[in-house]
Design an enzyme around this catalytic site. Structure first.
Site, PDB file in Angstrom:
ATOM      1  N   MET A   1      23.634  26.445  56.865  1.00 19.18           N
ATOM      2  CA  MET A   1      24.682  25.670  56.182  1.00 19.18           C
ATOM      3  C   MET A   1      24.493  24.186  56.501  1.00 19.18           C
ATOM      4  SD  MET A   1      28.050  28.015  55.986  1.00 19.18           S
ATOM      5  CE  MET A   1      28.705  27.700  57.595  1.00 19.18           C
TER       6      MET A   1
ATOM      7  N   LEU B   1      22.025  20.555  60.872  1.00 15.29           N
ATOM      8  CA  LEU B   1      21.001  21.261  61.647  1.00 15.29           C
ATOM      9  C   LEU B   1      20.905  20.744  63.084  1.00 15.29           C
ATOM     10  CD1 LEU B   1      18.118  21.503  59.010  1.00 15.29           C
ATOM     11  CD2 LEU B   1      20.028  23.074  59.426  1.00 15.29           C
TER      12      LEU B   1
ATOM     13  N   GLY C   1      18.874  24.768  67.404  1.00 15.84           N
ATOM     14  CA  GLY C   1      18.956  26.220  67.153  1.00 15.84           C
ATOM     15  C   GLY C   1      18.346  26.559  65.793  1.00 15.84           C
ATOM     16  N   HIS C   2      18.764  25.810  64.765  1.00 16.48           N
ATOM     17  CA  HIS C   2      18.193  26.049  63.431  1.00 16.48           C
ATOM     18  C   HIS C   2      16.688  25.758  63.439  1.00 16.48           C
ATOM     19  CE1 HIS C   2      22.430  24.710  62.334  1.00 16.48           C
ATOM     20  NE2 HIS C   2      22.358  25.881  61.742  1.00 16.48           N
TER      21      HIS C   2
ATOM     22  N   GLY D   1      19.816  33.501  64.011  1.00 14.22           N
ATOM     23  CA  GLY D   1      19.994  33.286  65.449  1.00 14.22           C
ATOM     24  C   GLY D   1      20.934  34.323  66.053  1.00 14.22           C
TER      25      GLY D   1
ATOM     26  N   GLN E   1      27.200  38.612  62.966  1.00 17.43           N
ATOM     27  CA  GLN E   1      26.625  38.316  61.637  1.00 17.43           C
ATOM     28  C   GLN E   1      25.279  39.035  61.481  1.00 17.43           C
ATOM     29  OE1 GLN E   1      26.613  34.399  59.488  1.00 17.43           O
ATOM     30  NE2 GLN E   1      24.621  34.145  60.452  1.00 17.43           N
TER      31      GLN E   1
ATOM     32  N   SER F   1      25.730  24.665  68.398  1.00 16.68           N
ATOM     33  CA  SER F   1      26.505  25.045  67.224  1.00 16.68           C
ATOM     34  C   SER F   1      26.818  23.784  66.442  1.00 16.68           C
ATOM     35  CB  SER F   1      27.817  25.707  67.672  1.00 16.68           C
ATOM     36  OG  SER F   1      28.761  25.686  66.617  1.00 16.68           O
TER      37      SER F   1
ATOM     38  N   ARG G   1      29.428  23.216  65.097  1.00 15.89           N
ATOM     39  CA  ARG G   1      30.831  22.875  65.371  1.00 15.89           C
ATOM     40  C   ARG G   1      31.003  22.146  66.709  1.00 15.89           C
ATOM     41  NH1 ARG G   1      31.678  27.925  62.322  1.00 15.89           N
ATOM     42  NH2 ARG G   1      32.931  27.382  60.498  1.00 15.89           N
TER      43      ARG G   1
HETATM   44  O1  PAF Z   1      24.883  31.384  59.914  1.00 21.06           O
HETATM   45  C1  PAF Z   1      25.098  30.619  58.958  1.00 21.06           C
HETATM   46  O2  PAF Z   1      24.837  29.421  59.012  1.00 21.06           O
HETATM   47  C2  PAF Z   1      25.716  31.192  57.675  1.00 21.06           C
HETATM   48  O3  PAF Z   1      26.625  32.176  57.957  1.00 21.06           O
HETATM   49  C3  PAF Z   1      24.645  31.678  56.685  1.00 21.06           C
HETATM   50  C4  PAF Z   1      23.852  32.854  57.244  1.00 21.06           C
HETATM   51  C5  PAF Z   1      23.688  30.548  56.327  1.00 21.06           C
HETATM   52  C6  PAF Z   1      25.322  32.166  55.393  1.00 21.06           C
HETATM   53  O4  PAF Z   1      26.033  31.138  54.784  1.00 21.06           O
END
Ligand code: PAF
Length: 280
Positions: A30, A33, A36-37, A147, A153, A185, A187
């Site tokens: 989302m 970044l 982690g991403h 992750g 999730q 995160s 956030r």
């Molecule tokens: O983990 C996230 O950033 C979101 O939940 C994802 C997997 C991109 C779906 O919108």
């Protein structure tokens, strides 16, 4: 780097990859970044012939009153960071491409979605599963990278892939932490300096749970009582959940005699943070 934002262009690209017998990795994000991403992107670049990163703040996984409007949108910086790690293909769809007028289908998420996050965010995993399945289909990825930070999730997506015979494999990569233990995160940027210090108690609590279990404590109730106390003493403002659970079903483990996962979600100020640790 020019992000792709049309489905036709994405398909032209992936058609080319398929014709050349190249494997495709997908890293759904989302945006906003962080390391982690980027660790997921690096893993995909290493394992796969081609990597597609997606950036889409998915409205359907936010409930009314959650932080959809406030969610950080940092596209310029995201693209710079992606270019820096060597990502070449970034798909940034508009909301109307993912949810065109008349869109009305959604995934009923698997059983594992009902507990923990599901109790506090009942519509969240339907939104996640729906957009993830769409991104899998749009990208025709062989492998998608997620992750462990979003432990539940991952369980939901794995179950969906299994149940619906989805042709994309799920690869789970470790949580990336700051040197003081805070799990990265998007956030975290809501936290001020004082709150950031308080947030460290999440990881410390998980480490304490690991120490208790490795030193022989096997009573789930006692462990959870200590977890909650430690979080409260550490200054969190409220706790959504703090549990020790079966790593596959996420059912609470009353008696611990094997591998478990400790998971928690708590508010520091108005920021909701989650973290987890696999133990055993
Ligand atoms: O983990 C996230 O950033 C979101 O939940 C994802 C997997 C991109 C779906 O919108």
């Amino acid at each position: 780097m020019n992000p792709l934002n049309r489905l036709e262009t994405l398909h032209e690209l992936t058609d080319g990859f398929r014709k050349a017998n190249k494997t495709i990795g997908l890293v759904p994000t989302m945006g906003a970044l962080h390391e982690g991403h980027l660790s997921l992107v690096r893993q995909s670049l290493e394992e796969m012939d081609e990597t597609i990163v997606t950036i889409f703040v998915n409205p359907s996984q936010f409930a009314p009153g959650e932080d959809l409007d406030q969610y950080p949108r940092t596209l310029e910086q995201d693209l710079e960071q992606l270019a820096h790690v060597g990502a070449k293909h970034v798909f940034v769809p508009d909301s109307s491409l993912i949810y065109p007028p008349g869109f009305s289908t959604s995934i009923v998420p698997p059983k594992v979605a009902a507990v923990l996050e599901g109790e506090f965010r009942p519509t969240h995993f339907s939104g996640v599963a729906t957009v993830v399945l769409k991104l899998f289909n749009m990208s025709r990825a062989d492998v998608a990278f997620f992750g462990q930070k979003d432990y539940q999730q991952v369980c939901v997506i794995q179950a969906m892939v299994e149940d619906l015979n989805v042709n994309t494999q799920v690869r789970v990569c470790p949580i990336i932490r700051e040197s003081d233990g805070l799990a990265l995160s998007s956030r975290n940027r809501y936290l001020d300096a004082e709150q950031r210090k308080t947030a460290l108690v999440l990881h410390k609590t998980l480490q304490h749970v690991r120490d208790l279990i490795t030193s022989g404590q096997n009573d789930g109730f006692e462990i959870v009582t200590e977890m909650r106390q430690m979080l409260i003493d550490g200054g969190v403002d409220s706790i959504d959940y703090a549990v020790v659970a079966d790593p596959a079903t996420l059912e609470t483990a009353d008696f611990i005699d094997g591998k478990v996962v400790a998971l928690l979600a708590a508010y520091v100020g108005k920021t909701r943070l989650i973290d987890n640790l696999i133990i055993g």
